[in-house]
Design a protein around this motif. Sequence first.
Motif, PDB file in Angstrom:
ATOM      1  N   LEU A   9      21.162 -66.796  34.062  1.00 60.44           N
ATOM      2  CA  LEU A   9      21.439 -65.356  33.951  1.00 60.44           C
ATOM      3  C   LEU A   9      21.326 -64.721  35.336  1.00 60.44           C
ATOM      4  CD1 LEU A   9      19.270 -64.195  30.902  1.00 60.44           C
ATOM      5  CD2 LEU A   9      21.762 -64.158  31.000  1.00 60.44           C
ATOM      6  N   PRO A  10      22.077 -63.656  35.598  1.00 57.77           N
ATOM      7  CA  PRO A  10      21.955 -62.993  36.900  1.00 57.77           C
ATOM      8  C   PRO A  10      20.669 -62.201  37.073  1.00 57.77           C
ATOM      9  CG  PRO A  10      23.550 -61.847  35.523  1.00 57.77           C
ATOM     10  CD  PRO A  10      23.184 -63.111  34.802  1.00 57.77           C
ATOM     11  N   ARG A  11      19.928 -61.942  35.985  1.00 60.02           N
ATOM     12  CA  ARG A  11      18.704 -61.150  36.084  1.00 60.02           C
ATOM     13  C   ARG A  11      17.634 -61.717  35.154  1.00 60.02           C
ATOM     14  NH1 ARG A  11      18.346 -55.958  32.466  1.00 60.02           N
ATOM     15  NH2 ARG A  11      16.592 -55.785  33.899  1.00 60.02           N
ATOM     16  N   SER A  12      16.476 -61.078  35.141  1.00 59.40           N
ATOM     17  CA  SER A  12      15.353 -61.554  34.349  1.00 59.40           C
ATOM     18  C   SER A  12      15.478 -61.138  32.887  1.00 59.40           C
ATOM     19  CB  SER A  12      14.047 -60.999  34.937  1.00 59.40           C
ATOM     20  OG  SER A  12      12.991 -61.127  34.019  1.00 59.40           O
ATOM     21  N   ALA A  13      15.446 -62.126  32.010  1.00 64.28           N
ATOM     22  CA  ALA A  13      15.459 -61.829  30.578  1.00 64.28           C
ATOM     23  C   ALA A  13      14.173 -61.114  30.170  1.00 64.28           C
ATOM     24  CB  ALA A  13      15.615 -63.118  29.773  1.00 64.28           C
ATOM     25  N   GLY A  14      13.076 -61.435  30.833  1.00 60.81           N
ATOM     26  CA  GLY A  14      11.808 -60.786  30.531  1.00 60.81           C
ATOM     27  C   GLY A  14      11.815 -59.311  30.870  1.00 60.81           C
ATOM     28  N   MET A  15      12.456 -58.973  31.994  1.00 58.54           N
ATOM     29  CA  MET A  15      12.570 -57.564  32.343  1.00 58.54           C
ATOM     30  C   MET A  15      13.494 -56.846  31.363  1.00 58.54           C
ATOM     31  SD  MET A  15      10.517 -56.759  34.655  1.00 58.54           S
ATOM     32  CE  MET A  15      11.164 -55.088  34.577  1.00 58.54           C
ATOM     33  N   ALA A  16      14.548 -57.512  30.941  1.00 60.20           N
ATOM     34  CA  ALA A  16      15.440 -56.905  29.944  1.00 60.20           C
ATOM     35  C   ALA A  16      14.689 -56.641  28.647  1.00 60.20           C
ATOM     36  CB  ALA A  16      16.639 -57.823  29.690  1.00 60.20           C
ATOM     37  N   LEU A  17      13.782 -57.552  28.261  1.00 60.40           N
ATOM     38  CA  LEU A  17      12.989 -57.343  27.058  1.00 60.40           C
ATOM     39  C   LEU A  17      12.056 -56.147  27.236  1.00 60.40           C
ATOM     40  CD1 LEU A  17      11.782 -58.014  24.310  1.00 60.40           C
ATOM     41  CD2 LEU A  17      10.395 -59.778  25.419  1.00 60.40           C
ATOM     42  N   LEU A  18      11.407 -56.055  28.388  1.00 58.85           N
ATOM     43  CA  LEU A  18      10.489 -54.938  28.617  1.00 58.85           C
ATOM     44  C   LEU A  18      11.242 -53.612  28.597  1.00 58.85           C
ATOM     45  CD1 LEU A  18       7.480 -54.542  29.071  1.00 58.85           C
ATOM     46  CD2 LEU A  18       7.893 -54.665  31.533  1.00 58.85           C
ATOM     47  N   GLU A  19      12.440 -53.593  29.175  1.00 58.30           N
ATOM     48  CA  GLU A  19      13.263 -52.383  29.134  1.00 58.30           C
ATOM     49  C   GLU A  19      13.676 -52.051  27.696  1.00 58.30           C
ATOM     50  OE1 GLU A  19      16.355 -53.449  31.801  1.00 58.30           O
ATOM     51  OE2 GLU A  19      15.052 -53.330  33.572  1.00 58.30           O
ATOM     52  N   ASP A  23      12.958 -48.667  25.758  1.00 60.28           N
ATOM     53  CA  ASP A  23      14.019 -47.883  25.122  1.00 60.28           C
ATOM     54  C   ASP A  23      13.696 -47.587  23.658  1.00 60.28           C
ATOM     55  OD1 ASP A  23      15.451 -47.900  27.474  1.00 60.28           O
ATOM     56  OD2 ASP A  23      16.775 -49.552  26.887  1.00 60.28           O
ATOM     57  N   ALA A  24      12.975 -48.518  23.026  1.00 55.14           N
ATOM     58  CA  ALA A  24      12.604 -48.333  21.619  1.00 55.14           C
ATOM     59  C   ALA A  24      11.344 -47.486  21.460  1.00 55.14           C
ATOM     60  CB  ALA A  24      12.402 -49.694  20.952  1.00 55.14           C
ATOM     61  N   GLY A  25      10.769 -47.066  22.577  1.00 54.25           N
ATOM     62  CA  GLY A  25       9.567 -46.253  22.523  1.00 54.25           C
ATOM     63  C   GLY A  25       8.297 -47.041  22.232  1.00 54.25           C
ATOM     64  N   LEU A  26       8.365 -48.374  22.417  1.00 54.67           N
ATOM     65  CA  LEU A  26       7.210 -49.215  22.106  1.00 54.67           C
ATOM     66  C   LEU A  26       6.281 -49.407  23.296  1.00 54.67           C
ATOM     67  CD1 LEU A  26       8.998 -51.898  19.901  1.00 54.67           C
ATOM     68  CD2 LEU A  26       7.530 -50.022  19.148  1.00 54.67           C
ATOM     69  N   VAL A  27       6.803 -49.210  24.510  1.00 51.05           N
ATOM     70  CA  VAL A  27       5.962 -49.227  25.709  1.00 51.05           C
ATOM     71  C   VAL A  27       6.338 -48.014  26.553  1.00 51.05           C
ATOM     72  CG1 VAL A  27       5.823 -51.763  25.694  1.00 51.05           C
ATOM     73  CG2 VAL A  27       7.509 -50.621  27.156  1.00 51.05           C
ATOM     74  N   ALA A  28       5.452 -47.645  27.456  1.00 45.97           N
ATOM     75  CA  ALA A  28       5.701 -46.484  28.303  1.00 45.97           C
ATOM     76  C   ALA A  28       6.930 -46.694  29.176  1.00 45.97           C
ATOM     77  CB  ALA A  28       4.478 -46.215  29.181  1.00 45.97           C
ATOM     78  N   GLY A  29       7.666 -45.632  29.414  1.00 46.88           N
ATOM     79  CA  GLY A  29       8.929 -45.723  30.130  1.00 46.88           C
ATOM     80  C   GLY A  29       8.819 -46.172  31.572  1.00 46.88           C
ATOM     81  N   ASP A  30       7.653 -45.979  32.203  1.00 49.04           N
ATOM     82  CA  ASP A  30       7.512 -46.348  33.611  1.00 49.04           C
ATOM     83  C   ASP A  30       7.021 -47.784  33.799  1.00 49.04           C
ATOM     84  OD1 ASP A  30       4.988 -45.900  32.587  1.00 49.04           O
ATOM     85  OD2 ASP A  30       4.242 -44.835  34.352  1.00 49.04           O
ATOM     86  N   VAL A  31       6.702 -48.467  32.710  1.00 50.97           N
ATOM     87  CA  VAL A  31       6.163 -49.820  32.819  1.00 50.97           C
ATOM     88  C   VAL A  31       7.162 -50.819  33.399  1.00 50.97           C
ATOM     89  CG1 VAL A  31       5.355 -51.806  31.473  1.00 50.97           C
ATOM     90  CG2 VAL A  31       4.384 -49.539  31.080  1.00 50.97           C
ATOM     91  N   LEU A  50      -0.313 -59.672  33.917  1.00 46.11           N
ATOM     92  CA  LEU A  50      -1.380 -58.896  33.283  1.00 46.11           C
ATOM     93  C   LEU A  50      -0.885 -57.502  32.908  1.00 46.11           C
ATOM     94  CD1 LEU A  50      -4.392 -59.962  35.530  1.00 46.11           C
ATOM     95  CD2 LEU A  50      -3.958 -60.621  33.154  1.00 46.11           C
ATOM     96  N   ALA A  51      -0.060 -56.897  33.782  1.00 46.45           N
ATOM     97  CA  ALA A  51       0.502 -55.577  33.481  1.00 46.45           C
ATOM     98  C   ALA A  51       1.436 -55.653  32.271  1.00 46.45           C
ATOM     99  CB  ALA A  51       1.244 -55.034  34.698  1.00 46.45           C
ATOM    100  N   TYR A  52       2.216 -56.727  32.192  1.00 43.56           N
ATOM    101  CA  TYR A  52       3.108 -56.934  31.045  1.00 43.56           C
ATOM    102  C   TYR A  52       2.276 -57.060  29.766  1.00 43.56           C
ATOM    103  CZ  TYR A  52       7.733 -58.446  29.291  1.00 43.56           C
ATOM    104  OH  TYR A  52       8.948 -58.523  28.647  1.00 43.56           O
ATOM    105  N   ALA A  53       1.208 -57.874  29.863  1.00 42.54           N
ATOM    106  CA  ALA A  53       0.363 -58.090  28.690  1.00 42.54           C
ATOM    107  C   ALA A  53      -0.293 -56.790  28.222  1.00 42.54           C
ATOM    108  CB  ALA A  53      -0.708 -59.132  29.011  1.00 42.54           C
ATOM    109  N   ARG A  54      -0.774 -55.992  29.167  1.00 45.51           N
ATOM    110  CA  ARG A  54      -1.398 -54.714  28.798  1.00 45.51           C
ATOM    111  C   ARG A  54      -0.386 -53.765  28.169  1.00 45.51           C
ATOM    112  NH1 ARG A  54      -4.083 -55.475  33.826  1.00 45.51           N
ATOM    113  NH2 ARG A  54      -2.561 -54.100  34.841  1.00 45.51           N
ATOM    114  N   ALA A  55       0.860 -53.826  28.657  1.00 42.14           N
ATOM    115  CA  ALA A  55       1.889 -52.923  28.142  1.00 42.14           C
ATOM    116  C   ALA A  55       2.198 -53.181  26.678  1.00 42.14           C
ATOM    117  CB  ALA A  55       3.161 -53.060  28.979  1.00 42.14           C
ATOM    118  N   ILE A  56       2.129 -54.453  26.260  1.00 48.78           N
ATOM    119  CA  ILE A  56       2.470 -54.766  24.871  1.00 48.78           C
ATOM    120  C   ILE A  56       1.234 -54.895  23.984  1.00 48.78           C
ATOM    121  CG2 ILE A  56       4.635 -55.874  25.536  1.00 48.78           C
ATOM    122  CD1 ILE A  56       3.325 -58.590  25.075  1.00 48.78           C
TER     123      ILE A  56
END
Length: 224
Positions: A9-19, A23-31, A50-56
Motif C-alpha cells: 500500500l502507498p500509506r499506513s493501513a494502521g493510520m487509515a484505521l485510526l482516521e 471519523d466515527a467519533g470513537l477517538v479524538a480527532g487530533d489523535v 502507546l499513544a495508539y493504545a491509549r486512544a482506543i
Amino acid sequence: MLDLDGTLLPRSAGMALLEGLADAGLVAGDVPEQVHTLLQSPDTLEPAYLAYARAIAGLPAVAVSATAGRVWAAQRRQLFPYVRSAINLLKSQDFTVVLLSGSPHEVVVHAGVDLGCDVFQGARFAVREGVYTGGVEASPWLPGAKHLPAVSRGRAHLLVLGNSANDAALLSAACSPVAFEPSTELILLAAEAGWPVVDRSSVLTVLLRETEVSHEGCQPCRPR
C-alpha cells in the motif's frame, strides 16, 4: 514475507484505521496527527504505539474490528497494481506467503484474508473482556520484538520484500532480500549489503528471478 505499509500500500493501513475511528467519533480527532508524528522517527516508535493504545482504550473490540473492515474495503483499492500478481507468483512456487505489518492486527487480518496470505501478523493491543485496556501486547517493530514469525524460521528459502529501515532485520535474515522503493536509510543499507532495489514497475521481474533461484539453497544477504 511481505511488508504491508509502503510496500503493498502507498500509506499506513494502521493510520487509515485510526482516521476511520476518528471519523466515527470513537477517538479524538487530533489523535491521528499525533500518532503520525511519533511514527516518523525510530526513536519514538514505542511512544507511538502507546499513544495508539491509549486512544482506543475503553473501546469495544467488535467496534474497532468493524471499523477495520470498512477501512480495508477502501484501502484495498489503493493496493499497488503488482500486488496480487506477486502473491499469485509466490503461491505458484509453493512459497508460504506471510504478511507482516506494524499496523494493528485488526486491519492486517482483513488484508491478509483478502490477499490470500497464508499467515498474517500485525501489532496487537491488549483486550480484556472484549474491551481495549490501553496496553500494547506485541508489535513486529518494537524494540526486542521477535521479527520472524515461527512459520518462517528454519524454512529452506526466505524471501522478504520491505521498504523501510524497520524491515532491515527481516531483510538481513532473508535468502532473497528485496528493497521496494526504499526509504533513504534503507537505500544505504541495501547498497552496503548488495540487496536488489526495485520499484513498482520492476518488482515482478525481480521476484520472478528470486523464485527461480529459490531451489539453490539459502544464503542470507548474499551479494548481488
